[in-house]
Design a protein around this motif. Structure first.
Motif, PDB file in Angstrom:
ATOM      1  N   ALA A 166       0.840  -1.205   0.000  1.00  0.00           N
ATOM      2  CA  ALA A 166       0.000   0.000   0.000  1.00  0.00           C
ATOM      3  C   ALA A 166       0.872   1.250   0.000  1.00  0.00           C
ATOM      4  O   ALA A 166       0.567   2.234  -0.698  1.00  0.00           O
ATOM      5  N   ILE A 167       1.989   1.221   0.767  1.00  0.00           N
ATOM      6  CA  ILE A 167       2.894   2.377   0.803  1.00  0.00           C
ATOM      7  C   ILE A 167       3.491   2.614  -0.585  1.00  0.00           C
ATOM      8  O   ILE A 167       3.479   3.731  -1.108  1.00  0.00           O
ATOM      9  N   GLY A 217       2.331   1.603  -3.435  1.00  0.00           N
ATOM     10  CA  GLY A 217       1.266   2.013  -4.349  1.00  0.00           C
ATOM     11  C   GLY A 217       0.899   3.472  -4.171  1.00  0.00           C
ATOM     12  O   GLY A 217       0.681   4.197  -5.146  1.00  0.00           O
ATOM     13  N   GLY A 218       0.855   3.904  -2.892  1.00  0.00           N
ATOM     14  CA  GLY A 218       0.535   5.306  -2.612  1.00  0.00           C
ATOM     15  C   GLY A 218       1.577   6.235  -3.211  1.00  0.00           C
ATOM     16  O   GLY A 218       1.245   7.243  -3.854  1.00  0.00           O
ATOM     17  N   ASP A 256       1.203   6.407  -6.927  1.00  0.00           N
ATOM     18  CA  ASP A 256       0.098   7.302  -7.296  1.00  0.00           C
ATOM     19  C   ASP A 256       0.520   8.756  -7.227  1.00  0.00           C
ATOM     20  O   ASP A 256       0.323   9.519  -8.160  1.00  0.00           O
ATOM     21  N   TRP A 299      -4.586   9.983  -7.160  1.00  0.00           N
ATOM     22  CA  TRP A 299      -4.656   9.146  -5.969  1.00  0.00           C
ATOM     23  C   TRP A 299      -5.639   8.004  -6.185  1.00  0.00           C
ATOM     24  O   TRP A 299      -6.595   8.156  -6.932  1.00  0.00           O
ATOM     25  N   GLY A 300      -5.394   6.896  -5.461  1.00  0.00           N
ATOM     26  CA  GLY A 300      -6.452   5.910  -5.310  1.00  0.00           C
ATOM     27  C   GLY A 300      -6.463   4.780  -6.313  1.00  0.00           C
ATOM     28  O   GLY A 300      -7.372   3.968  -6.274  1.00  0.00           O
ATOM     29  N   VAL A 354      -2.610   2.431  -4.991  1.00  0.00           N
ATOM     30  CA  VAL A 354      -2.606   2.212  -3.543  1.00  0.00           C
ATOM     31  C   VAL A 354      -3.521   1.038  -3.187  1.00  0.00           C
ATOM     32  O   VAL A 354      -3.322   0.356  -2.179  1.00  0.00           O
ATOM     33  N   PHE A 355      -4.520   0.734  -4.014  1.00  0.00           N
ATOM     34  CA  PHE A 355      -5.354  -0.441  -3.792  1.00  0.00           C
ATOM     35  C   PHE A 355      -4.934  -1.624  -4.676  1.00  0.00           C
ATOM     36  O   PHE A 355      -5.056  -2.761  -4.276  1.00  0.00           O
ATOM     37  N   CYS A 412     -13.510  -0.106   0.404  1.00  0.00           N
ATOM     38  CA  CYS A 412     -12.292   0.169  -0.368  1.00  0.00           C
ATOM     39  C   CYS A 412     -12.630   0.752  -1.732  1.00  0.00           C
ATOM     40  O   CYS A 412     -12.005   1.698  -2.194  1.00  0.00           O
ATOM     41  N   SER A 433     -11.569   4.360  -3.039  1.00  0.00           N
ATOM     42  CA  SER A 433     -10.753   4.460  -4.244  1.00  0.00           C
ATOM     43  C   SER A 433     -11.359   5.437  -5.251  1.00  0.00           C
ATOM     44  O   SER A 433     -10.690   6.332  -5.756  1.00  0.00           O
ATOM     45  N   GLN A 451       0.854  16.488  -0.560  1.00  0.00           N
ATOM     46  CA  GLN A 451       1.293  15.856  -1.801  1.00  0.00           C
ATOM     47  C   GLN A 451       2.548  16.541  -2.331  1.00  0.00           C
ATOM     48  O   GLN A 451       3.482  15.894  -2.797  1.00  0.00           O
TER      49      GLN A 451
END
Lengths: 174, 287
Positions: free
Chosen positions: A68-69, A71-72, A75, A82-83, A86-87, B16, B20, B41
């Motif tokens: 997840a880190i 992936g984040g 992104d 984003w998003g 991370v998934f 989730c 997302s 960011q």
């Protein structure tokens, strides 16, 4: 057990190194990787995570969280949306773990598992981009121009790196 | 299957999915509307970008030695070709200087400070490329600290290659002309034909298969021919005028047969970028 081995430092360093290589290789060899209309997307960071599932034995690295880190960061730094990854990265790691439990992993079956992983990543990221109107390419375009070259590149990376990374993990574990 | 989709798991999966989609739409909205990404960011990108430069250094060194060897192999042919061009260039340069001076004087007389063609260049190096087929995007090593703002045009080689899509403090993202997203390459351009007439329009898309920029919805009856030069018109936004976009390859009518569609060959090979220039317009901007 992670605390007592060198993997405690080695795993995150490798993860970040592979993460940076994804972008740097694209910038250094654009003609080879991004010749219009084909695009090879480099997912070496996923390769590192998948290798960790194969080679960690009973060390229990919290791979879902690391995925997840990674992936984040992917992104935020690379795509700016984003998003998606991370998934997608944790999903792929969960999938690899499920496969690992279902049948014995060796070089060839690992290659097949990684084949499925890359296909899942490409398809999910395509649908993510389609939903937010970042692309208007059709599904067949995606298969031919993106998925096929990406699979070729990443599977070649798997074949080249499998034994060196296995050796590295064995060294770091002891 | 029943066991896998137990109540708890189903709820987690749905949550989730919602998170997302929420994150994606929020980030796209921010990207389209705000000039800078959120503070967190920006900070994250700056930190990540710093280490990226360290990793990029040995790789670009390796690449330099490989291309150095291949360059050496075709030096002779290139030299022959360039000799011819150098003489022509010297002539153009002298003429350019004279015209430039004249232009300065005339501007002074008219009391014009900066016109649309004036820009100051900021040179930057490409440190990474987005590993995705859907975003043809590169990351450069200059950001708002160097005066870069969102939507500024980015040049490489002889022409324009894209525009700034996200600005952080020390690095920024560049959307290339070849990007397939719907708003990436809408540049205001003008085509000058051989008779000296101009046709204004907007770049409307990119043909992935043929590697051509498309300019649609042109209703002007002015005759455009193959080989006519296309440059930015400087109308709207932060784009200076007179940046070379490409040359006309073909003209035809659009799918409905009403307006004409012009295909343009980009001035620079978009898949080969290592150093780029960001053009900062000096004339007063509207946003």
């Amino acid at each position: 057990m992670l605390r007592v081995t060198k993997l405690r430092y080695g795993f995150p360093i490798g993860l970040f190194l592979f993460f940076y290589f994804d972008g740097v290789l694209g910038a250094a060899f654009p003609r080879q990787l991004f010749s219009v209309p084909y695009a090879m997307s480099s997912y070496l960071v996923v390769l590192w995570l998948v290798f960790a599932v194969f080679f960690e034995d009973n060390l229990q690295i919290p791979l879902g969280i690391w995925a997840a880190i990674a992936g984040g960061l992917f992104d935020v730094y690379y795509t700016g949306i984003w998003g998606i990854f991370v998934f997608v990265f944790p999903i792929v790691i969960a999938l690899t773990k499920a496969c690992y439990k279902a049948f014995p992993i060796n070089f060839l079956s690992g290659l097949l598992v990684y084949f499925i992983d890359i296909t899942v990543i490409c398809t999910l990221s395509y649908f993510g981009n389609l939903v937010v109107h970042m692309t208007s390419a059709s599904f067949t375009d995606m298969m031919v121009d993106s998925l096929a070259p990406t699979l070729a590149y990443n599977l070649a990376a798997y074949v080249i790196l499998y034994f060196p990374v296995q050796w590295l993990f064995n060294r770091l574990k002891n | 299957m029943n066991k896998f989709f137990s109540n708890r798991r189903l709820v987690i999966v749905i949550v989730c999915l919602i998170v997302s989609f929420g994150l994606m739409s929020v980030s796209v909205a921010i990207r389209n509307k705000r000039s800078t990404p959120p503070m967190i960011q920006q900070f994250g990108n700056d930190v990540v970008g710093l280490v990226n430069r360290v990793v990029a250094w040995p790789v670009s060194g390796l690449k330099g030695s490989v291309t150095g060897f291949s360059d050496l192999m075709n030096t002779y042919q290139e030299n022959q070709r360039l000799k011819g061009q150098v003489q022509e260039l010297a002539q153009t340069k002298v003429h350019d200087q004279a015209v430039n001076q004249e232009n300065k004087k005339l501007k002074k007389e008219l009391k014009l400070a900066h016109s649309l063609t004036d820009y100051s260049p900021v040179n930057a190096t490409v440190i990474a490329r987005t590993p995705s087929a859907w975003q043809n995007q590169v990351i450069i090593d200059k950001g708002s600290a160097a005066g870069i703002k969102k939507n500024m045009p980015v040049l490489s080689g002889s022409g324009i290659v894209g525009r700034i899509s996200e600005v952080n403090r020390t690095n920024s993202k560049v959307e290339l002309l070849s990007n397939s997203s719907e708003s990436a390459n809408r540049f205001a351009v003008t085509i000058a034909n051989k008779a000296g007439q101009n046709v204004h329009g907007i770049v409307s898309g990119y043909n992935r298969d043929k590697n051509l920029i498309e300019m649609g919805n042109v209703t002007s009856k002015t005759k455009i021919e193959k080989g006519d030069k296309v440059s930015t018109s400087g109308l709207g936004g932060v784009m200076p005028a007179g940046l070379f976009v490409g040359t006309v390859v073909s003209t035809g009518t659009d799918n409905y047969g009403l307006a004409s569609k012009i295909s343009i060959k980009p001035a620079t090979n978009l898949s080969e970028l290592s150093a780029v220039t960001v053009a900062i317009r000096q004339a007063q901007t509207t946003n």
